[in-house]
Design an enzyme around this catalytic site. Sequence first.
Site, PDB file in Angstrom:
ATOM      1  CG  ASP A 120     -43.897  31.110 -47.202  1.00  0.00           C
ATOM      2  OD1 ASP A 120     -44.141  31.934 -48.112  1.00  0.00           O
ATOM      3  OD2 ASP A 120     -43.557  29.920 -47.426  1.00  0.00           O
ATOM      4  CD  GLN A 158     -47.124  27.560 -47.689  1.00  0.00           C
ATOM      5  OE1 GLN A 158     -47.663  27.382 -48.774  1.00  0.00           O
ATOM      6  NE2 GLN A 158     -45.821  27.453 -47.541  1.00  0.00           N
ATOM      7  CD  GLU A 159     -44.119  28.230 -44.141  1.00  0.00           C
ATOM      8  OE1 GLU A 159     -43.098  28.722 -43.632  1.00  0.00           O
ATOM      9  OE2 GLU A 159     -44.095  27.420 -45.073  1.00  0.00           O
ATOM     10  CD  GLU A 167     -44.253  23.775 -43.342  1.00  0.00           C
ATOM     11  OE1 GLU A 167     -43.922  24.722 -42.597  1.00  0.00           O
ATOM     12  OE2 GLU A 167     -43.879  23.685 -44.521  1.00  0.00           O
ATOM     13  CE  LYS A 188     -39.876  28.411 -44.800  1.00  0.00           C
ATOM     14  NZ  LYS A 188     -41.064  28.869 -45.544  1.00  0.00           N
ATOM     15  CD  GLU A 207     -40.645  31.579 -47.571  1.00  0.00           C
ATOM     16  OE1 GLU A 207     -40.299  31.533 -46.366  1.00  0.00           O
ATOM     17  OE2 GLU A 207     -40.875  30.549 -48.232  1.00  0.00           O
ATOM     18  CG  HIS A 215     -39.198  22.156 -43.154  1.00  0.00           C
ATOM     19  ND1 HIS A 215     -40.201  21.714 -42.349  1.00  0.00           N
ATOM     20  CD2 HIS A 215     -39.586  23.420 -43.545  1.00  0.00           C
ATOM     21  CE1 HIS A 215     -41.140  22.647 -42.256  1.00  0.00           C
ATOM     22  NE2 HIS A 215     -40.786  23.677 -42.953  1.00  0.00           N
ATOM     23  NE  ARG A 216     -40.367  22.170 -50.425  1.00  0.00           N
ATOM     24  CZ  ARG A 216     -40.433  22.424 -51.728  1.00  0.00           C
ATOM     25  NH1 ARG A 216     -39.383  22.208 -52.500  1.00  0.00           N
ATOM     26  NH2 ARG A 216     -41.526  22.933 -52.279  1.00  0.00           N
ATOM     27  CB  SER A 217     -45.270  21.282 -46.539  1.00  0.00           C
ATOM     28  OG  SER A 217     -45.412  20.941 -47.890  1.00  0.00           O
ATOM     29  CE  LYS A 271     -39.173  25.508 -49.420  1.00  0.00           C
ATOM     30  NZ  LYS A 271     -40.396  25.919 -50.163  1.00  0.00           N
ATOM     31  CG  ASP A 322     -39.992  29.044 -51.231  1.00  0.00           C
ATOM     32  OD1 ASP A 322     -39.217  28.335 -51.885  1.00  0.00           O
ATOM     33  OD2 ASP A 322     -40.963  28.560 -50.592  1.00  0.00           O
ATOM     34  CG  HIS A 340     -48.494  23.985 -45.915  1.00  0.00           C
ATOM     35  ND1 HIS A 340     -47.318  24.637 -45.617  1.00  0.00           N
ATOM     36  CD2 HIS A 340     -48.309  23.418 -47.138  1.00  0.00           C
ATOM     37  CE1 HIS A 340     -46.460  24.476 -46.612  1.00  0.00           C
ATOM     38  NE2 HIS A 340     -47.038  23.750 -47.546  1.00  0.00           N
ATOM     39  CB  SER A 385     -47.111  25.837 -51.470  1.00  0.00           C
ATOM     40  OG  SER A 385     -45.958  26.122 -50.732  1.00  0.00           O
TER      41      SER A 385
HETATM   42  P1  PGA Z   1     -43.784  23.530 -49.415  1.00  0.00           P
HETATM   43  O1  PGA Z   1     -43.954  24.766 -48.459  1.00  0.00           O
HETATM   44  O2  PGA Z   1     -42.750  22.632 -48.860  1.00  0.00           O
HETATM   45  O3  PGA Z   1     -45.164  22.920 -49.454  1.00  0.00           O
HETATM   46  O4  PGA Z   1     -43.383  24.116 -50.756  1.00  0.00           O
HETATM   47  C1  PGA Z   1     -42.883  25.402 -47.838  1.00  0.00           C
HETATM   48  C2  PGA Z   1     -42.682  26.813 -48.306  1.00  0.00           C
HETATM   49  O5  PGA Z   1     -43.435  27.316 -49.169  1.00  0.00           O
HETATM   50  O6  PGA Z   1     -41.761  27.474 -47.833  1.00  0.00           O
HETATM   51 ZN    ZN Z   2     -42.320  29.356 -49.085  1.00  0.00          ZN
END
Ligand code: PGA
Ligand code: ZN
Length: 407
Positions: free
Chosen positions: A237, A157-158, A205, A381, A279, A358-360, A330, A305, A149, A40
Amino acid sequence: MKITSVSAMQVLDTREKPTVEVTLISGEMVVHASVPSGKSTGSHEALELRDADGGMGTAIANVEGEIASLITSREWSSADEIDTALIALDGTRDKSRLGANAILGVSIAVQRLFAEAAGVPLWKAIAERGGFSAAAPRLYLNFMNGGEHADFRLPFQEYIFVVGGKTSEAYAIAQDAFAKLGTVLKSVLKSNFNTFNTEIPMGDEGGYSPKFEELEKPFELLAALVAEHSGTSIAIDAAANALRNDIGGYTLIGKDYTPDELRALYAGLIKKFPFHSIEDPFAETSMGDFAKLTAEAGEVIIVGDDLTVTNPERIKTAREAKAITAVLIKPNQIGSVKEAIEAVQMTRAAGWAAICSHRSGETDDTFIADFAYGVGAHGIKAGGLGQKERREKYERLVEIEKEAEAV
Ligand code: PGA
Ligand code: ZN
């Protein structure tokens, strides 16, 4: 520092997608670094160089060709000096010529070499490089995965369980709470669907990914865990880029919201549940809506983000708009350790919190844990506990706790 060998290879991330691992040699020292990959992604992120077939051939050729020629050509006095030279060698704003993945792999490995040469732990070298007071970050554990995800089984998403305090104790609480959530989800799904097939799907994740039609259900489950452990709270998030509909608003579980209605939804959730942060509550183009929510969110932190993409210039713009109160950091959104450190410095200068992430799509590289501790981040995260590559980040932080007690 004289670097004598630079090589790269293709490895697979947690989604079995190719990514790049870099190896550097200097005298007796051999270091490796591998780079994660997002799904994302914000539209202003630095470019991840990928061949038409998804492979890393060109990125690897760039590491072993132009980058190797440059960094083996002379002596270097600091990691910053090498990062500056790499950025200049690429010459583009988004690292699209050599690839942000190629450059970051080298940049992380270079940081490891200089730490090893100085005989200090990685986190300490990062703290010294950026002038930070190293400290343990809060753990932001992505207990339930939704959005892109997890095929949108949940709208956001989270769904994050936040634990503060000493890392070893926080991680123990997280382990207990994650196991408990698994048990609760199994019983909820069993009673909902009256089925013996209660296998809960997992998201990208390493968090559970149940499907609920009621928007508040995941928050009720997280709030029950929070009630059992002091020092814990809830974060999300929303990754709202992915929730946009084509009538200028957002769609969650089949229901349309105008930006103002979505803001009212967040306000209601904040009132009802023990929230710590939200987020990307709106799309990356909606700075004004971020600012309105920030103005009324009180103690709850609003995090950028996709809005800010670890880019010092975009953080500056968000600062002028008073859009947020925290920035997700990131390193691969910007493509070098040097610029990721500058993004943290810019975040601090605004009086905001830095949350490292981190990343997904992850690898077994735990650099982000050392980075988060080294910069003294507000949080880290690193996903749920259902995937080894996620746990390794938290476990590295527990190791760092021991190292910090010893040095
Ligand atoms: P991504 O997701 O690593 O797929 O971008 C993580 C986030 O959005 O924080
Ligand atoms: Zn994010």
